[in-house]
Design an enzyme around this catalytic site. Structure first.
Site, PDB file in Angstrom:
ATOM      1  N   LYS A   1       0.697  -1.178  -0.090  1.00  0.00           N
ATOM      2  CA  LYS A   1      -0.185  -0.145  -0.116  1.00  0.00           C
ATOM      3  C   LYS A   1       0.739   1.283   0.054  1.00  0.00           C
ATOM      4  O   LYS A   1       1.895   1.195   0.841  1.00  0.00           O
ATOM      5  CB  LYS A   1      -0.800  -0.205   1.383  1.00  0.00           C
TER       6      LYS A   1
ATOM      7  N   SER B   1      -9.638   1.046   3.167  1.00  0.00           N
ATOM      8  CA  SER B   1      -8.888   1.787   2.301  1.00  0.00           C
ATOM      9  C   SER B   1      -7.668   1.391   1.529  1.00  0.00           C
ATOM     10  O   SER B   1      -7.317   1.994   0.892  1.00  0.00           O
ATOM     11  CB  SER B   1      -8.238   2.830   3.286  1.00  0.00           C
TER      12      SER B   1
ATOM     13  N   SER C   1      -9.599  -1.206   7.403  1.00  0.00           N
ATOM     14  CA  SER C   1      -9.227  -1.116   5.975  1.00  0.00           C
ATOM     15  C   SER C   1      -8.434  -2.325   5.240  1.00  0.00           C
ATOM     16  O   SER C   1      -8.135  -2.274   4.093  1.00  0.00           O
ATOM     17  CB  SER C   1      -8.320   0.079   6.184  1.00  0.00           C
TER      18      SER C   1
END
Ligand SMILES: NC(=O)CC[C@H](N)C(=O)O
Length: 475
Positions: free
Chosen positions: A88, A165, A189
């Site tokens: 990420k 997310s 997330s």
């Protein structure tokens, strides 16, 4: 519903990490061949899926060649030797740009690598690239108005929510563009996008995996966790990632007990006790999700788990409120100065969530923390005699982006309380809706008891084999 399952054509793409690492170790597969297959898929589908912010093709090729040379010489760096992992874009990777899903700050190149990146590489992983995130990780739908929203690979015709997310990490994995990926979970997330994209996502207990080199949102809730195809792969990644790190203040000072050997040693799950979603919380869950999860509970009962029905000491709505306020307060403390500026490009919904923290004063913040400690103690007491909670991961499955209401939080509802209460949880594929969208069940366990969550998750996965389904249409 159409689902495609693995065949020999796709087995390289969708094989579990453990299997690929073994094939590389035994000389049946090279890291380079695996990487090239994935780079070819990225070339074919990357534009539409929008999972990666950057693909490190050249460095990854060089790393893969080096790892192949080592493998030929009988050297194995660790359990990830030769497989690819996507990270990420909230983690520092030395020499690479980091944006955290934002265009508000001038571009910056990382001077260090996050602890997680160091550990992945030390275990032999090829870091294939960085993945898209919700701006500063503050949102559950996976939408990003400034960077663009990744596509949920389960529908190539309508742009559906990937979940966030850690949106890009879930999409890249679910589409077979990498072998595993890394996300962060502050209020769901990792689990939310894993659930919407049909892969396994692990929310670790805070303190187990170092956050050094992670851009923080809410330090009292932020955790790092892997996204993988199987629960076993999740255990492998956890054992690689966990461990003491003095650079993260909450890092446990003692080495974590390896989880994989505990999974190997476990003899079934008969007699274990699972707490099912309380009646009072069912009204807010989509009926199709409930149907799949009820069926999952029946499967688990068939495996010998005993069902426990209890009310939660604190409603999910109350947990949402307390955790949401802590996130906004800490988010504002970290990022308020930036988000107060006019004329910069922000995702308006993230800005709204951050600015909610402006009016939370010190006294209120301290009261929230006290409420949290009380709620944690009450939950631990309520879990007496319970091994895991088997709750839906998400209240709904993926929906078209055009139907998203950014003010609504159905995707955080079942996720946030796990962070608030410092528990751990693994989200496991649990079926599909009539529209062919994945449904996910999470197994929640006590702090630092990932082994129990993963043990039940693995038993469920082996009994149902939902994880073998792959998105149709990607080839
Ligand atoms: N980074 C996170 O986990 C925060 C997003 C989460 N869905 C929430 O709002 O609770």
């Amino acid at each position: 519903m159409t689902t495609t399952t693995k065949d020999s054509m796709t087995s390289l793409t969708y094989a579990p990490l453990e299997q690929l690492a073994q094939a590389i170790q035994h000389g049946e597969l090279t890291s380079e061949a695996l990487l090239e297959a994935q780079l070819a898929r990225i070339a074919r589908h990357g534009k539409q899926l929008h999972a990666f912010t950057e693909v490190y093709a050249d460095e990854a090729r060089a790393a893969a060649r080096g790892l192949d040379q080592m493998a030929r010489a009988g050297i194995r760096l660790g359990p990830l030797h030769g497989v690819t992992v996507a990270v990420k874009d909230l983690f520092e990777v030395e020499g690479k740009p980091i944006a955290a899903g934002s265009k508000a700050r001038p571009p910056r190149t990382s001077a260090i690598s996050a602890a997680v990146v160091e550990r992945l590489r030390a275990a032999g992983a090829v870091v294939i690239g960085k993945t898209h995130t919700v701006e500063f990780a503050f949102g559950g739908w996976g939408t990003n108005a400034v960077m663009g929203t990744p596509w949920n690979p389960w529908d190539l015709h309508t742009h559906r929510t990937p979940g966030g997310s850690s949106s890009g990490s879930a999409v890249a994995l679910a589409a077979g563009l990498c072998t595993a990926s890394i996300g962060t979970d502050t209020g769901g997330s990792v689990r939310i996008p894993a659930g919407l994209c049909g892969v396994v996502g692990l929310k670790t207990t805070r303190g187990l995996v170092s956050r050094h080199g992670l851009i923080e949102l809410c330090p009292t809730h932020d955790t790092v966790g892997p996204l993988t195809r199987t629960v076993r792969d999740s255990a492998i990644l956890l054992d690689v990632l966990s461990g003491p790190d003095p650079r993260d203040a909450v890092s446990l000072p003692v080495p974590a007990r390896a989880v994989l050997p505990q999974l190997d040693a476990a003899r079934g799950v008969a007699g274990m006790r699972m707490w099912v979603l309380p009646e009072a919380e069912r009204a807010d869950v989509d009926p199709e999700v409930l149907t799949a999860c009820d069926e999952a509970v029946r499967v688990l009962e068939g495996l010998g788990l005993q069902r426990v029905e209890r009310a939660l000491p604190q409603s999910l709505a109350e947990s949402m409120r307390v955790a949401g306020s802590l996130m906004s307060a800490e988010g504002y403390a970290n990022l308020g100065e930036l988000f107060e500026q006019e004329g910069l490009e922000f995702d308006p919904h993230v800005r709204r969530r951050i600015l909610l923290g402006r009016d939370i004063g010190a006294a209120q913040y301290l009261q929230l923390l006290r409420l949290r400690e009380q709620a944690k103690a009450e939950m631990l007491a309520a879990m007496d005699g319970v091994d895991v909670c088997a709750f839906p991961t998400n209240a709904i499955a993926a929906i078209p982006l055009t139907e998203v209401d950014e003010l609504a939080t159905p995707l955080s509802r079942l996720g946030r309380f796990v962070n608030l209460l410092d528990l751990c949880s693994v989200a496991v594929p649990a079926g599909f809706t009539r529209a062919g969208m994945p449904v996910s069940l999470q197994f929640i366990a006590r702090p630092f008891d990932e082994a129990t969550a993963l043990r039940v998750g693995q038993a469920f996965e082996r009994a149902t084999r939902w994880y073998l389904a792959v998105p149709p249409g990607l080839g």
